[in-house]
Motif scaffolding. Sequence first.
Motif, PDB file in Angstrom:
ATOM      1  N   ALA A   8       0.818  -1.212   0.000  1.00 30.94           N
ATOM      2  CA  ALA A   8       0.000   0.000   0.000  1.00 30.94           C
ATOM      3  C   ALA A   8       0.856   1.268   0.000  1.00 30.94           C
ATOM      4  CB  ALA A   8      -0.931  -0.008   1.205  1.00 30.94           C
ATOM      5  N   LYS A   9       1.997   1.218   0.669  1.00 32.20           N
ATOM      6  CA  LYS A   9       2.841   2.407   0.789  1.00 32.20           C
ATOM      7  C   LYS A   9       3.949   2.445  -0.265  1.00 32.20           C
ATOM      8  CE  LYS A   9       2.137   2.722   5.799  1.00 32.20           C
ATOM      9  NZ  LYS A   9       2.808   2.673   7.130  1.00 32.20           N
ATOM     10  N   THR A  26     -11.566  -2.445  -8.868  1.00 30.46           N
ATOM     11  CA  THR A  26     -12.245  -2.460  -7.566  1.00 30.46           C
ATOM     12  C   THR A  26     -12.173  -1.114  -6.869  1.00 30.46           C
ATOM     13  OG1 THR A  26     -10.247  -3.169  -6.383  1.00 30.46           O
ATOM     14  CG2 THR A  26     -11.675  -4.906  -7.290  1.00 30.46           C
ATOM     15  N   GLY A  27     -11.472  -0.158  -7.483  1.00 34.10           N
ATOM     16  CA  GLY A  27     -11.315   1.160  -6.878  1.00 34.10           C
ATOM     17  C   GLY A  27     -10.096   1.281  -5.989  1.00 34.10           C
ATOM     18  N   ALA A  28      -9.335   0.200  -5.845  1.00 33.41           N
ATOM     19  CA  ALA A  28      -8.124   0.235  -5.028  1.00 33.41           C
ATOM     20  C   ALA A  28      -7.013   0.967  -5.772  1.00 33.41           C
ATOM     21  CB  ALA A  28      -7.682  -1.177  -4.680  1.00 33.41           C
ATOM     22  N   ARG A  78       5.813   0.861  -9.404  1.00 33.45           N
ATOM     23  CA  ARG A  78       7.165   1.388  -9.313  1.00 33.45           C
ATOM     24  C   ARG A  78       8.083   0.701 -10.313  1.00 33.45           C
ATOM     25  NH1 ARG A  78       9.457  -0.436  -5.248  1.00 33.45           N
ATOM     26  NH2 ARG A  78      11.156   1.056  -5.193  1.00 33.45           N
ATOM     27  N   GLY A  79       9.124   1.415 -10.723  1.00 33.61           N
ATOM     28  CA  GLY A  79      10.090   0.825 -11.632  1.00 33.61           C
ATOM     29  C   GLY A  79      11.092   1.865 -12.082  1.00 33.61           C
ATOM     30  N   TRP A 121      -5.017 -10.609  -1.980  1.00 31.24           N
ATOM     31  CA  TRP A 121      -3.986 -11.364  -1.254  1.00 31.24           C
ATOM     32  C   TRP A 121      -3.364 -10.525  -0.143  1.00 31.24           C
ATOM     33  CZ3 TRP A 121       1.362 -10.098  -1.536  1.00 31.24           C
ATOM     34  CH2 TRP A 121       2.206 -11.014  -0.927  1.00 31.24           C
ATOM     35  N   TRP A 122      -2.996  -9.284  -0.480  1.00 32.75           N
ATOM     36  CA  TRP A 122      -2.331  -8.433   0.511  1.00 32.75           C
ATOM     37  C   TRP A 122      -3.267  -8.081   1.667  1.00 32.75           C
ATOM     38  CZ3 TRP A 122       2.221  -7.652   2.178  1.00 32.75           C
ATOM     39  CH2 TRP A 122       2.521  -6.554   2.988  1.00 32.75           C
ATOM     40  N   GLU A 123      -4.517  -7.795   1.350  1.00 33.00           N
ATOM     41  CA  GLU A 123      -5.485  -7.486   2.405  1.00 33.00           C
ATOM     42  C   GLU A 123      -5.636  -8.669   3.363  1.00 33.00           C
ATOM     43  OE1 GLU A 123      -7.390  -4.810   3.356  1.00 33.00           O
ATOM     44  OE2 GLU A 123      -6.071  -3.677   2.011  1.00 33.00           O
ATOM     45  N   SER A 124      -5.502  -9.875   2.841  1.00 34.34           N
ATOM     46  CA  SER A 124      -5.717 -11.065   3.659  1.00 34.34           C
ATOM     47  C   SER A 124      -4.533 -11.412   4.557  1.00 34.34           C
ATOM     48  CB  SER A 124      -6.051 -12.266   2.773  1.00 34.34           C
ATOM     49  OG  SER A 124      -4.899 -12.731   2.095  1.00 34.34           O
ATOM     50  N   ILE A 125      -3.340 -10.865   4.246  1.00 33.80           N
ATOM     51  CA  ILE A 125      -2.166 -11.226   5.058  1.00 33.80           C
ATOM     52  C   ILE A 125      -1.498 -10.032   5.736  1.00 33.80           C
ATOM     53  CG2 ILE A 125      -1.687 -13.147   3.476  1.00 33.80           C
ATOM     54  CD1 ILE A 125       0.843 -11.530   2.609  1.00 33.80           C
ATOM     55  N   LYS A 126      -1.936  -8.802   5.435  1.00 35.23           N
ATOM     56  CA  LYS A 126      -1.175  -7.646   5.865  1.00 35.23           C
ATOM     57  C   LYS A 126      -1.134  -7.450   7.377  1.00 35.23           C
ATOM     58  CE  LYS A 126      -4.810  -4.115   5.470  1.00 35.23           C
ATOM     59  NZ  LYS A 126      -5.197  -2.853   4.793  1.00 35.23           N
ATOM     60  N   GLU A 127      -2.106  -8.010   8.121  1.00 34.19           N
ATOM     61  CA  GLU A 127      -2.082  -7.862   9.576  1.00 34.19           C
ATOM     62  C   GLU A 127      -0.899  -8.610  10.183  1.00 34.19           C
ATOM     63  OE1 GLU A 127      -3.913  -5.800  11.318  1.00 34.19           O
ATOM     64  OE2 GLU A 127      -4.804  -5.187   9.381  1.00 34.19           O
ATOM     65  N   ASN A 128      -0.516  -9.706   9.583  1.00 27.86           N
ATOM     66  CA  ASN A 128       0.663 -10.429  10.021  1.00 27.86           C
ATOM     67  C   ASN A 128       1.262 -11.159   8.818  1.00 27.86           C
ATOM     68  OD1 ASN A 128       2.718 -11.755  11.285  1.00 27.86           O
ATOM     69  ND2 ASN A 128       1.442 -12.957  12.660  1.00 27.86           N
ATOM     70  N   PRO A 129       1.965 -10.428   7.952  1.00 31.40           N
ATOM     71  CA  PRO A 129       2.475 -11.031   6.718  1.00 31.40           C
ATOM     72  C   PRO A 129       3.597 -12.037   6.951  1.00 31.40           C
ATOM     73  CG  PRO A 129       3.302  -8.800   6.960  1.00 31.40           C
ATOM     74  CD  PRO A 129       2.300  -8.992   8.053  1.00 31.40           C
ATOM     75  N   PHE A 130       4.069 -12.145   8.200  1.00 28.38           N
ATOM     76  CA  PHE A 130       5.130 -13.107   8.499  1.00 28.38           C
ATOM     77  C   PHE A 130       4.568 -14.487   8.847  1.00 28.38           C
ATOM     78  CE2 PHE A 130       6.743  -8.888   9.192  1.00 28.38           C
ATOM     79  CZ  PHE A 130       7.951  -8.912   8.513  1.00 28.38           C
TER      80      PHE A 130
END
Length: 322
Positions: A16-17, A140-142, A147-148, A272-281
Amino acid sequence: MPRKTTKTKKPFRDIAKDGITYSFLDEWLLDREQARLSYVEGWASSGFSQAITYGLAFHDCLEWIAKGRSPKTIRWKILNPFYERRSEKLNDSDKELLIKLLSLVEVAFKQYVKHWEGYDQNFSYLFYEESFKVDHVTTTGASIPLRGRWDAAYYDQDGRLWLMENKTKAQIDEEAIMTALPQDLQTMLYVHALQQRTGRQVAGVLYNVARRPLLRQKKNESLEEFTWRVEDDIVTRPDYYFMRWKVELLPEDIVNWVDRTLNPILDQVGLWWESIKENPFEPWDSPQHFQNPGALFTKYGKSRYFNLLTRGSTEGLYRRTE
């Protein structure tokens, strides 16, 4: 059993950042777990790749002359510092190989400049070796930052905007390049980002290829004699070593690619990111996350994460901090 990871304060990158790159998308499409190891945990290969090293050094030389500097100074200003940076963690054998590769870059690059000098004078460069970060809004509006780094963008004599892609390759398939380029993930991502940045229609892509020399050093041949022989081969057949293709793109080509390829992929990445971002580890509770066993082996051999995924070993890897 899922492999346990060491949780750190924050991921190496946050989608996201920090946005996403072509390299991430390419890896994520192959295997979400391997992409997470790179993007979240920061693991990277510490191995020595001749193809990648040659390409990086050649690109550094291109950037040097793009600043208006003389190609005669690349040995002292580019290649020697490149060696100092890259040789620190190499063994003696790889250090010798790096010296040889940089010698080949030097002779090949000087001939490259001579070969294209007159042609390149007709370009009106918008920029050369330019980093970008542009926001892309998915279906989806996200909003996901892309970057590159563009190799170059220029205006032709008719004022049309072109993307220039610089590549070093050992094997070249002209037909594949010409037909597949409008579908190529990296190229089209960069074309789309260029349009977003400039607000101008991109007319097409100039695909600029410098062939990596594949001549082998003879048993009793010194490095100096070997580089002379390579240089003679390049001088004798420059059209074999230096090639360019112009591929025009219609506006609908780019629109269709964004609608049919980029947006669907980014929508899935977002889920995918929304589903793991709270604890991506520790992502294994997410139904969006999985490991692709087929990705352990690639056309180049074992995955760079093979030992980590199969034995929990970080051999051949290091953890990036920035």
